[in-house]
Design a protein around this motif. Sequence first.
Motif, PDB file in Angstrom:
ATOM      1  N   UNK A  90       0.355  -1.190   0.138  1.00 15.85           N
ATOM      2  CA  UNK A  90       0.305   0.395   0.080  1.00 15.85           C
ATOM      3  C   UNK A  90       0.846   1.225   0.217  1.00 15.85           C
ATOM      4  N   UNK A  91       0.635   2.005  -1.402  1.00 22.52           N
ATOM      5  CA  UNK A  91       1.055   3.126  -1.203  1.00 22.52           C
ATOM      6  C   UNK A  91       0.654   4.572  -0.450  1.00 22.52           C
ATOM      7  N   UNK A  92       1.317   5.289   0.304  1.00 19.67           N
ATOM      8  CA  UNK A  92       0.833   6.369   1.169  1.00 19.67           C
ATOM      9  C   UNK A  92       1.634   7.203   1.476  1.00 19.67           C
ATOM     10  N   UNK A  93       0.736   8.138   1.505  1.00 19.20           N
ATOM     11  CA  UNK A  93       1.572   9.272   3.020  1.00 19.20           C
ATOM     12  C   UNK A  93       1.111   9.367   4.121  1.00 19.20           C
ATOM     13  N   UNK A  94       1.781   9.543   5.005  1.00 15.23           N
ATOM     14  CA  UNK A  94       2.186   9.364   6.346  1.00 15.23           C
ATOM     15  C   UNK A  94       2.815  10.723   5.844  1.00 15.23           C
ATOM     16  N   UNK A  95       2.211  11.490   7.645  1.00 12.85           N
ATOM     17  CA  UNK A  95       3.112  12.801   7.647  1.00 12.85           C
ATOM     18  C   UNK A  95       3.499  13.383   6.766  1.00 12.85           C
ATOM     19  N   UNK A  96       3.315  13.361   5.691  1.00 17.39           N
ATOM     20  CA  UNK A  96       3.956  14.119   3.804  1.00 17.39           C
ATOM     21  C   UNK A  96       5.123  13.239   3.821  1.00 17.39           C
ATOM     22  N   UNK A  97       5.331  12.208   4.077  1.00 16.34           N
ATOM     23  CA  UNK A  97       6.463  11.356   3.208  1.00 16.34           C
ATOM     24  C   UNK A  97       5.747  10.655   2.749  1.00 16.34           C
ATOM     25  N   UNK A  98       5.984  10.078   1.297  1.00 18.30           N
ATOM     26  CA  UNK A  98       5.381   8.635   1.043  1.00 18.30           C
ATOM     27  C   UNK A  98       6.382   7.542   0.486  1.00 18.30           C
ATOM     28  N   UNK A 131      11.948  -0.910 -16.548  1.00 12.95           N
ATOM     29  CA  UNK A 131      11.297  -1.769 -15.740  1.00 12.95           C
ATOM     30  C   UNK A 131      11.245  -0.631 -14.061  1.00 12.95           C
ATOM     31  N   UNK A 132      11.879  -0.399 -13.547  1.00 12.99           N
ATOM     32  CA  UNK A 132      11.874   1.032 -12.590  1.00 12.99           C
ATOM     33  C   UNK A 132      11.051   1.705 -12.619  1.00 12.99           C
ATOM     34  N   UNK A 133      11.076   2.204 -13.712  1.00 16.29           N
ATOM     35  CA  UNK A 133      10.232   3.743 -14.482  1.00 16.29           C
ATOM     36  C   UNK A 133       9.391   2.958 -14.215  1.00 16.29           C
ATOM     37  N   UNK A 134       8.313   2.390 -14.864  1.00 18.19           N
ATOM     38  CA  UNK A 134       6.884   1.832 -14.835  1.00 18.19           C
ATOM     39  C   UNK A 134       6.780   1.541 -13.462  1.00 18.19           C
ATOM     40  N   UNK A 135       7.306   0.819 -12.759  1.00 15.77           N
ATOM     41  CA  UNK A 135       7.136   0.338 -11.265  1.00 15.77           C
ATOM     42  C   UNK A 135       6.757   2.341 -11.321  1.00 15.77           C
ATOM     43  N   UNK A 136       7.384   2.433 -10.529  1.00 13.86           N
ATOM     44  CA  UNK A 136       7.612   4.284 -10.050  1.00 13.86           C
ATOM     45  C   UNK A 136       5.983   5.265 -10.195  1.00 13.86           C
ATOM     46  N   UNK A 137       6.550   4.911 -11.802  1.00 13.41           N
ATOM     47  CA  UNK A 137       4.734   5.660 -12.553  1.00 13.41           C
ATOM     48  C   UNK A 137       3.672   4.689 -11.918  1.00 13.41           C
ATOM     49  N   UNK A 138       3.716   3.569 -11.454  1.00 17.21           N
ATOM     50  CA  UNK A 138       2.637   3.220 -11.438  1.00 17.21           C
ATOM     51  C   UNK A 138       2.242   3.612 -10.008  1.00 17.21           C
ATOM     52  N   UNK A 139       3.330   3.764  -8.764  1.00 17.08           N
ATOM     53  CA  UNK A 139       3.292   3.328  -7.353  1.00 17.08           C
ATOM     54  C   UNK A 139       2.980   5.600  -7.205  1.00 17.08           C
ATOM     55  N   UNK A 140       3.378   6.253  -8.156  1.00 17.28           N
ATOM     56  CA  UNK A 140       3.005   8.282  -8.572  1.00 17.28           C
ATOM     57  C   UNK A 140       1.665   7.813  -8.439  1.00 17.28           C
ATOM     58  N   UNK A 141       1.604   7.382  -9.307  1.00 14.52           N
ATOM     59  CA  UNK A 141      -0.397   7.234  -9.538  1.00 14.52           C
ATOM     60  C   UNK A 141      -0.877   6.957  -9.044  1.00 14.52           C
ATOM     61  N   UNK A 198       4.788  11.416 -13.132  1.00 14.14           N
ATOM     62  CA  UNK A 198       6.394  12.006 -13.008  1.00 14.14           C
ATOM     63  C   UNK A 198       6.390  14.133 -13.605  1.00 14.14           C
ATOM     64  N   UNK A 199       5.220  13.958 -13.760  1.00 18.44           N
ATOM     65  CA  UNK A 199       5.662  15.435 -14.501  1.00 18.44           C
ATOM     66  C   UNK A 199       4.948  16.417 -13.473  1.00 18.44           C
ATOM     67  N   UNK A 200       4.625  15.814 -12.326  1.00 22.53           N
ATOM     68  CA  UNK A 200       3.832  17.192 -11.144  1.00 22.53           C
ATOM     69  C   UNK A 200       4.866  17.026 -10.002  1.00 22.53           C
ATOM     70  N   UNK A 201       6.389  16.184 -10.405  1.00 22.71           N
ATOM     71  CA  UNK A 201       7.864  15.977  -9.310  1.00 22.71           C
ATOM     72  C   UNK A 201       8.565  17.431  -9.921  1.00 22.71           C
ATOM     73  N   UNK A 202       8.759  17.909  -8.470  1.00 23.52           N
ATOM     74  CA  UNK A 202       8.946  19.285  -8.827  1.00 23.52           C
ATOM     75  C   UNK A 202      10.767  19.554  -8.958  1.00 23.52           C
TER      76      UNK A 202
END
Length: 322
Positions: free
Chosen positions: A1-9, A43-53, A59-63
């Motif tokens: 489960x990916x989620x925010x905890x105190x502003x960190x995920x 593979x890492x890119x696909x996984x990262x994108x789906x977890x950001x999702x 990825x465009x939201x990362x500043x």
Amino acid sequence: MIGWKNGVAKLTVPTPFPVGDVHVYAIRGERMTLVDAGPKTEEAWQVLKSQLWELGLTPGDIEQVILTHHHPDHAGLLDYFPKDLPVYGHFLNERWLNRTDEFLQAHDEFYFKLFAEFGIPEKYKMMIPLLKRTLRFACSRSLTGVLEEGDSIPGLEGWTVIETPGHAQSHIGLIREKDGIFIGGDHLLAHISANPLLEPPLPGSDERPKPQLQFNESLEKLKKLPISLVYPGHGEDIENVHELVDKRLRRQHERAMTVKEWLEEEALTIFQVCKRLFPSVYERELALTLSETIAQLDYLQALGEISINKEAAAFLYTCVKG
Ligand SMILES: [Zn+2]
């Protein structure tokens, strides 16, 4: 489960390396920030994108990205992000990210000299260019800005940079003082002790760093910080920082004392010590096992326990008889 905890995920992406998965941390600040990125694989890119999702992000939201250190499993995936995405880290990342021919040549020359001093047989010299092979998973870009000890981080109020050299010369951690969250990179891991990797001399120096001594100092430093929880680069979160730091320091001391006993019996080269410490893996993992070996000898030398005869073609290490 990916989620925010105190502003960190915490995100977790696969790597092609023996260490396994690597963690990437998203921080919700004035700027949406990633700490580290992952290795440069599809593979890492696909996984990262789906977890950001799962966090409602693309990825465009990362500043901005902050690097804990330059290793390919942490920084390589930056190549999949837009070229103008701001990236911050210690200045010693730069030589590994924006690799010049000059640096790569100096890197190999450093190892050729080292192999001779370490008494490593001729036949292994052909492995020197291969020591850079993991760089195919590295990124090619430049830092936007540099971070150093005590810096606050642009767009991330409340977080402070702590330099933790040892595993890498470029290594930093990020602490949030209000709740003691420490994003630690590979400095302190729950299940393994990170390798004190050899690196070529720093810009403007002829002498190689002594990563084990730096590592131990950086570990002691953690004990003085108000850390409640370490978010590491690999493996489980860490709460018992003092206990784990002491265990890491004790284990390393014990390993060094084993080496000291050998040197009481006879003078040995680094290569001979390396073969004894790692009889079954030294050929396959020459860079890692050499780093771990020189670590013990740098440590014993700092304690004044050994002396080095540099007269011979390969340095000979002996115990100082007390
Ligand atoms: Zn690393």
